[in-house]
Design an enzyme around this catalytic site. Structure first.
Site, PDB file in Angstrom:
ATOM      1  N   GLY A  11      16.894 -48.986  -3.214  1.00  0.00           N
ATOM      2  CA  GLY A  11      17.609 -48.147  -2.244  1.00  0.00           C
ATOM      3  C   GLY A  11      16.901 -46.816  -2.078  1.00  0.00           C
ATOM      4  CE  LYS A 247      29.910 -39.781  -6.670  1.00  0.00           C
ATOM      5  NZ  LYS A 247      29.287 -38.489  -6.411  1.00  0.00           N
ATOM      6  CB  CYS A 303      30.316 -39.386  -0.758  1.00  0.00           C
ATOM      7  SG  CYS A 303      28.644 -39.982  -0.981  1.00  0.00           S
ATOM      8  CG  PHE A 304      34.161 -35.789  -0.258  1.00  0.00           C
ATOM      9  CD1 PHE A 304      33.371 -36.059  -1.358  1.00  0.00           C
ATOM     10  CD2 PHE A 304      34.472 -34.465   0.011  1.00  0.00           C
ATOM     11  CE1 PHE A 304      32.888 -35.043  -2.173  1.00  0.00           C
ATOM     12  CE2 PHE A 304      34.001 -33.437  -0.798  1.00  0.00           C
ATOM     13  CZ  PHE A 304      33.208 -33.731  -1.886  1.00  0.00           C
TER      14      PHE A 304
END
Ligand code: NAD
Length: 520
Positions: A11, A247, A303-304
């Site tokens: 990635g 995470k 992300c969030f």
């Protein structure tokens, strides 16, 4: 570490690329190869124009990818193509960072494999909108099962649902029975825009393992890569479930603060209280702290939202409905905040944008990045397009035109005519004859710009549209969004030319020659 000579990072994205570069920088004897299926992306990593913008990244990639001459302390002495100086304390380093599309060779020669592939939210099927789409990760694990040599350590770098380490182990057990593989969780906490800084000086490194003796050995091998530049006291070894969940929780807590202050901003606008003053007042409480308390357009990025959705789905699956509802509200407030802003713009024009030009300064989801995934700008544009403005003008110092247009088309899917969207490479051009300028990110370039000059180039619209104080407060470093500036909506000042000394001088010369650094 003696037993890890070669690493493969699967990635080559916002996480894989910078992480690999920083590991390579600090472990010059370890070969670090970044593998991606996307040939175009790999070509760009191998070129002079990296596919992502991160302050400081170019330098590190050049040093590790191209090799260089360094002095005893590991610092770059000269460019690699310059002759080696006479001094004895100088030697040639690297290259030890490589980018490739060769899956078989890259995986089969690695002692340690990082999985840094994308893990977006599922858009269809069971758990759509909340659960994590594991297709890319499962695909990468299949490749690992196919080609990895026995004993290779597998490291989850991607943000994954709880239990993924076990899922990977199950796949490997099924496809490569009897062959030993250890699976570690090592979530990444970097923020885009400050990735290099975060990787160079992380608050902590989390390593989750099975806890078995072999798991602990694998965790130690990974830790020893990090101790090349991070004190071991900052490296926390825990169980894999805790590591995976940490995470999601970290992102949920950070986003929760943004939604909390944004919910208060709505109250402020209705009451005359000032959200900046509230943020300052409460942020001075050491139990609360000042970070992530900037009211604005809300959080964006890849992300969030998805990590909160994943946490919500986990709670749902565990039958914890109230917990799921609690966290899903963080995302709901975020959507509300963007809509509130777009509606405010529309209200200003009596819900009729016909014949109006609206300029957006900033398109990425925050400053110092070229990443436009889930950018608030996209949602705002979609809403504005429904009212058919004559033009939506966009300037962003780092985003690539093609990617911006793709994001907008995908978001608009048939609800608005995207042909009126125009991307500008000159911020002043973007503002000419604009009826409203929306400053979407707290880019330093925007802060340094002489806004009055921009105003003087727009059509006359009286009174400010902004409910927020001026001038913009300084953004906090490291803040995820730095959104206080983002809510600025600059109304052109009709009296600017008369009152503004800048504009008067401009009357004698072209506005575009302003020596502001609009970095590209
Ligand atoms: P990205 O989309 O930028 O990069 C992922 C890359 O993986 C793509 O280039 C894709 O082509 C490649 N890929 C997918 N499947 C592959 C396969 N089977 N083989 C080879 N290559 C493959 O994603 P990103 O932003 O770097 O995020 C990666 C992970 O890190 C996600 O799980 C994300 O949640 C997490 N994360 C992201 C950030 C961030 O700020 N972007 C921060 C912390 C954690």
């Amino acid at each position: 570490p003696s037993d890890v000579r070669k690493i493969c990072v699967i990635g080559a994205g916002y996480v894989g690329g910078p992480t690999a570069a920083v590991i390579a920088l600090h472990n010059p004897k370890v070969g670090v190869e970044v593998l991606d299926r996307d040939q175009r992306r790999i070509e760009r990593w191998n070129s002079a124009h990296l596919p992502i913008h991160e302050p400081g990244l170019d330098k590190i990639v050049r040093l590790t990818r191209d090799g260089a001459i360094v002095n005893d302390s590991g610092k770059r002495a000269t460019d690699s193509n310059e002759p080696v100086p006479e001094a004895g304390n100088v030697s040639r380093r690297g290259p030890n960072l490589f980018f490739t599309c060769d899956t078989q060779v890259s995986i089969s020669t690695a002692d340690m494999i990082f999985l840094a592939v994308n893990t977006p939210t599922k858009t269809s099927g069971v758990g759509a909108g909340r659960a994590t789409n594991m297709r890319a990760l499962d695909g990468a694990v299949q490749d690992v099962a196919l080609y990895a040599k026995p004993g290779t350590i597998i490291v989850e770098k991607s943000t994954v649902p709880c239990g993924t380490a076990q899922r990977i182990r199950n796949t490997l057990d099924a496809l490569r029975p009897v062959v030993p593989f250890e699976v570690l969780s090592n979530p990444e906490f970097l923020s885009e825009g400050t990735a290099v800084k975060n990787l160079m000086r992380p608050d902590r490194v989390i390593i989750g393992s099975s806890g078995s003796p072999a798991g602990k050995l694998a965790a130690d091998a990974l830790a020893s890569l990090y101790t090349a530049w991070i004190p071991s006291s900052q490296i926390l070894q825990i169980n894999a479930w805790s590591s995976e969940l940490s995470k999601l929780v970290a992102n949920a807590m950070l986003a929760q603060r943004i939604s909390s202050i944004n919910s208060i901003s709505a109250i402020c606008e209705a009451t005359g209280a000032d959200v900046e003053e509230i943020a300052k007042s409460i942020g001075l409480d050491t139990r609360i702290g000042p970070q992530f308390l900037k009211a604005g357009l809300g959080f964006g990025g890849s992300c969030f939202r998805k990590d909160i959705a994943s946490l919500t789905y986990l709670a749902e699956c565990l039958g914890l409905e109230e917990v799921a509802h609690y966290w899903s509200q963080v995302n709901s407030i975020n959507v509300t905040q963007r809509n509130r802003f777009a509606r405010k713009v529309l209200r200003r024009f009596d819900e009729n944008l016909s014949g109006k030009k609206v300029t957006l300064m900033g398109f990425a989801f925050k400053k110092n990045t070229s990443d436009a995934r889930e950018s608030p700008a996209v949602d705002v544009i979609r809403t504005l397009l429904e009212d058919q403005p004559s033009e939506i003008a966009i300037f962003d110092p780092y985003c690539i035109e093609e990617e911006m247009l793709q994001e907008i088309s995908a978001a608009a899917h048939g609800t608005g005519d995207t042909s009126t969207v125009k991307i500008y490479t000159d911020p002043y051009e973007a503002c000419i004859n604009s009826n409203a300028i929306l400053v979407m990110t707290d880019c330093d370039q925007f802060k340094n710009s002489p806004l009055q000059r921009i105003c003087s180039r727009t059509t006359s619209v009286p009174d400010s549209l902004s409910g927020y104080p001026s001038p913009a407060p300084k953004p906090q470093e490291d803040d995820y969004l730095g959104t206080s500036f983002a809510n600025y909506m600059l109304a052109p000042q009709p009296d600017c030319v008369e009152n503004c000394p800048d504009c008067r001088s401009k009357a004698r010369g072209p506005v575009m020659t302003e020596p502001v650094e609009w970095a590209r």
